[in-house]
Design an enzyme around this catalytic site. Structure first.
Site, PDB file in Angstrom:
ATOM      1  N   ARG A 112      18.475   7.136  32.905  1.00 13.40           N
ATOM      2  CA  ARG A 112      17.019   7.030  32.908  1.00 13.40           C
ATOM      3  C   ARG A 112      16.568   6.250  34.147  1.00 13.40           C
ATOM      4  O   ARG A 112      17.220   5.276  34.551  1.00 13.40           O
ATOM      5  CB  ARG A 112      16.612   6.277  31.644  1.00 13.40           C
ATOM      6  CG  ARG A 112      15.137   5.987  31.474  1.00 13.40           C
ATOM      7  CD  ARG A 112      14.390   7.170  31.011  1.00 13.40           C
ATOM      8  NE  ARG A 112      13.095   6.819  30.419  1.00 13.40           N
ATOM      9  CZ  ARG A 112      12.148   7.723  30.193  1.00 13.40           C
ATOM     10  NH1 ARG A 112      12.328   9.002  30.501  1.00 13.40           N
ATOM     11  NH2 ARG A 112      11.022   7.371  29.642  1.00 13.40           N
ATOM     12  N   THR A 391       9.741  17.982  31.219  1.00 10.60           N
ATOM     13  CA  THR A 391      11.022  17.576  30.641  1.00 10.60           C
ATOM     14  C   THR A 391      11.779  18.867  30.391  1.00 10.60           C
ATOM     15  O   THR A 391      11.188  19.930  30.285  1.00 10.60           O
ATOM     16  CB  THR A 391      10.825  16.786  29.328  1.00 10.60           C
ATOM     17  OG1 THR A 391      10.105  15.588  29.593  1.00 10.60           O
ATOM     18  CG2 THR A 391      12.145  16.401  28.671  1.00 10.60           C
ATOM     19  N   ASN A 411       8.845  13.437  33.844  1.00 13.53           N
ATOM     20  CA  ASN A 411       7.673  13.077  33.033  1.00 13.53           C
ATOM     21  C   ASN A 411       6.637  14.191  33.044  1.00 13.53           C
ATOM     22  O   ASN A 411       6.916  15.257  32.546  1.00 13.53           O
ATOM     23  CB  ASN A 411       7.090  11.717  33.421  1.00 13.53           C
ATOM     24  CG  ASN A 411       6.231  11.157  32.285  1.00 13.53           C
ATOM     25  OD1 ASN A 411       6.440  11.521  31.131  1.00 13.53           O
ATOM     26  ND2 ASN A 411       5.272  10.317  32.589  1.00 13.53           N
ATOM     27  N   ASP A 433       5.655   5.886  31.256  1.00 10.63           N
ATOM     28  CA  ASP A 433       6.293   5.697  29.947  1.00 10.63           C
ATOM     29  C   ASP A 433       6.450   4.216  29.596  1.00 10.63           C
ATOM     30  O   ASP A 433       6.860   3.875  28.497  1.00 10.63           O
ATOM     31  CB  ASP A 433       7.654   6.410  29.903  1.00 10.63           C
ATOM     32  CG  ASP A 433       7.503   7.881  29.521  1.00 10.63           C
ATOM     33  OD1 ASP A 433       6.390   8.294  29.144  1.00 10.63           O
ATOM     34  OD2 ASP A 433       8.500   8.615  29.596  1.00 10.63           O
ATOM     35  N   SER A 462      11.607   6.075  26.153  1.00 10.82           N
ATOM     36  CA  SER A 462      11.581   7.534  26.196  1.00 10.82           C
ATOM     37  C   SER A 462      11.552   8.089  24.777  1.00 10.82           C
ATOM     38  O   SER A 462      11.897   7.399  23.820  1.00 10.82           O
ATOM     39  CB  SER A 462      12.832   8.031  26.924  1.00 10.82           C
ATOM     40  OG  SER A 462      12.946   9.438  26.814  1.00 10.82           O
ATOM     41  N   SER A 463      11.161   9.349  24.672  1.00 14.91           N
ATOM     42  CA  SER A 463      11.263  10.067  23.400  1.00 14.91           C
ATOM     43  C   SER A 463      12.381  11.098  23.434  1.00 14.91           C
ATOM     44  O   SER A 463      12.551  11.849  22.466  1.00 14.91           O
ATOM     45  CB  SER A 463       9.944  10.797  23.096  1.00 14.91           C
ATOM     46  OG  SER A 463       8.899   9.882  22.922  1.00 14.91           O
ATOM     47  N   GLY A 483       8.779  17.894  25.671  1.00 14.70           N
ATOM     48  CA  GLY A 483       7.481  17.822  24.997  1.00 14.70           C
ATOM     49  C   GLY A 483       7.004  16.435  24.629  1.00 14.70           C
ATOM     50  O   GLY A 483       6.279  16.299  23.630  1.00 14.70           O
ATOM     51  N   GLY A 484       7.382  15.393  25.383  1.00  9.09           N
ATOM     52  CA  GLY A 484       6.885  14.048  25.076  1.00  9.09           C
ATOM     53  C   GLY A 484       7.283  13.658  23.655  1.00  9.09           C
ATOM     54  O   GLY A 484       8.414  13.913  23.225  1.00  9.09           O
TER      55      GLY A 484
END
Ligand code: GLY
Length: 581
Positions: A112, A391, A411, A433, A462-463, A483-484
């Site tokens: 990341r 993403t 992002n 984020d 992050s998701s 998709g966030g």
């Protein structure tokens, strides 16, 4: 009672450009099975067929799942330039079967992006530009993809770097054709450029080369051979081309030219971490996912464990209002905890063990009212009311039973919009984020606590939810999404359908719901819960309903339900196609 009118949420109406975007596929399109296939030995499911084929080529040459993952990722950097790439970062969750002589087990690789050293926690609060964390050089976090992929290859791959990068270099030289998803994802961005004409000069590379000066159409050839130069340097020099070489130098120049603070030591000190994955046992299956700084694994596992504690039957269908209500309630608890507890574990203590414990998840389950949803303030363990991309996910399995779930991002669509023109790629806007302005939500409407403030070397929350499901026979499923926050809910529902026995194609294609606690609204895809009385029944539980064109884009491979081999699918929402043998 909240019988509010259905809200229609579109990317344009909230001024955002989510990469998984707005591929408006009809149920009929989704019913086609060109996005799913069966393979006897090995498979790659990416969200672009050329990237799946790049990975499959490496598998066919004898590479393992890690070799193929690295090849797929570099190819995605070329063919999904608005979703991910060498200007971004990502996570891999890996299962080693032990069948190829390497030690058996699971681990996660964290590459990341990190916060540049020159950015203080209150940096964005001091900037006048309210969208500085989303567009332009301030939004750029130190990229991690090049270092992360090469570390994975050196440590766990078997093939030569030059061979693994060859398919991506070929693609960068030849170019690719804009598909329906490319067009739908960039439409709102083109509108934004038109509304801000000065951007056409400021972000000229994205405007001219990727958006064809606002005239990009489906089928147009997008050719950015400059990226072939970057990939060739990476193939020849390794990560040094980025940490101490020409690619890194060009990144610094691009960020500085737009007023940012990224510096050579940020790149030189970028570190990749191999860590223990998040784990949960649910309905007799072992789920292995990404730990913090992703909230993805733990938030999904917390929701699933709450459902398990409620006695939810995972072998049954998802599509009744009663079940959807329970899923939504479990998500509200898990997302409330996401908002409160999560940040980079190198800087803050994230109580993962407690959030996934039997006692805690049972206590949250006990607070769920099976007949009504409740006010947002009662969810999670310390819910506070203070006041919503680009993403890409791919899944790989090889002939030895190894598996890689990999999610990467820059992002939002085309990230920061800052390109590195000499080398033809764009830089992320991952700084958004972080909690960039206290009391405000990020681009995805997510609330976050001060644990997730920016800080030198820190990774933004992050998701992303790369996940592997294991049973007694080994890998049952490999999945993840873009998709966030809808990464979490999209991956979760696709896996729940797989556990209930659905094919990979049905698992990814069936309509989905999404709840992220705040806003207190149950979003449904247009073709979800359209049976007679179903939406009224959901409103009868007290849910305010919203409609969202797309809830995540999931790439999933599952062990075939009969016979041998793998059943693989790339979400029709994004137009990908799996490949393999
Ligand atoms: N940038 C989206 C995520 O990491 O959740």
């Amino acid at each position: 009672m909240k019988h509010a009118a259905t809200l229609v949420i579109t990317a344009l109406s909230i001024g955002l450009f989510f990469a998984p975007g707005c591929a408006r596929l009809s149920s009929q399109t989704r019913a086609s099975d060109s996005y799913a296939d069966r393979f006897e030995r090995e498979a790659v499911a990416a969200d672009h067929h050329l990237a799946s084929e790049a990975g499959a080529e490496i598998l066919a040459r004898g590479g393992n799942a890690i070799d193929a993952a690295v090849a797929t990722s570099f190819a995605l950097s070329v063919v999904r330039p608005y979703s991910c790439g060498i200007g971004g970062g990502g996570f891999m969750v890996v299962h080693r079967s032990g069948e190829d002589g390497a030690g058996a087990g699971q681990f996660a690789i964290n590459y990341r992006e990190t916060c540049p050293a020159g950015v203080a926690p209150d940096r964005f609060e001091k900037l006048d530009d309210p969208v500085a964390s989303r567009f332009g050089a301030h939004s750029v976090a130190t990229p991690g993809t090049i270092v992360g992929l090469l570390r994975a290859l050196e440590t766990h791959g078997t093939m030569d770097r030059r061979d693994v990068l060859a398919p991506a270099i070929r693609l960068a030289r030849s170019g690719f054709h804009a598909d329906a998803h490319y067009i739908s994802s960039t439409a709102a961005l083109i509108d934004r450029f038109e509304a801000n004409p000065e951007w056409k000069r400021r972000f000229a590379f994205v405007w001219e080369r990727y958006l064809l000066s606002g005239n990009v159409r489906q089928g147009d050839l997008i050719r950015v051979p400059e990226q072939a130069r970057a990939l060739t340097l990476i193939a020849e020099q390794g990560a040094r081309a980025y940490t101490h070489g020409p690619v890194g130098d060009a990144i610094i120049r691009a960020v500085r030219a737009d007023g940012g603070v990224l510096s050579p030591p940020d790149l030189a000190s970028f570190h990749v971490e191999q860590v223990a994955p998040a784990r949960a046992r649910i309905a007799g299956y072992d789920l292995v996912g990404m730990p913090p700084p992703s909230s993805g694994g733990v938030t999904m596992f917390e929701a699933l464990r709450i459902l398990d504690a409620l006695g939810y039957d995972f072998s049954g269908p998802l599509d009744t209002p009663e079940r959807a209500h329970l899923v939504s309630e479990a998500l509200k608890h898990a997302f409330a905890d996401r908002a409160e507890w999560f940040g980079d574990p190198a800087f803050t203590d994230v109580p993962v063990g407690r959030l996934l414990s039997d006692a805690y998840t049972a206590s949250l389950a006990a607070r769920i009212d099976r007949t009504r949803t409740q006010p947002a303030s009662v969810y999670g363990s310390r819910a506070q009311i203070v006041e919503d991309g680009g993403t890409s996910h791919f899944s790989v399995v090889d002939r030895w039973g190894n598996a890689v779930a990999c999610t990467e991002t820059i992002n939002l669509v085309f990230g920061s919009l800052v390109a590195v023109p000499e080398f033809g790629f764009v830089l992320n806007d991952q700084m958004d984020d972080f909690l960039t302005r206290r009391g405000r939500v990020n681009a995805f409407g997510l609330r976050q606590s001060e644990r997730n403030l920016p800080g030198a070397g820190k990774r933004p929350l992050s998701s992303m939810s790369p996940t592997i499901v294991l049973d007694d026979e080994g890998v049952l499923a490999v999945a993840g999404a873009s998709g966030g926050p809808r990464i979490i809910t999209g991956t979760m529902q696709a896996l729940m359908r797989t556990l209930a026995g659905d094919s990979a194609g049905a698992s990814v294609a069936r309509p989905r719901l999404h709840h992220q606690w705040i806003p207190d609204r149950l979003d449904l895809e247009p073709d979800a819960f359209t049976g007679v009385g179903q939406r009224a029944a959901l409103e009868g539980f007290g849910h305010e309903l919203g409609e969202r064109v797309e809830i995540g884009s999931v790439q999933l491979i599952r062990r075939a339900r009969s016979g041998t081999g793998w059943d693989a699918a790339s979400d029709p929402r994004k137009g990908g196609r799996p490949a393999g043998r």
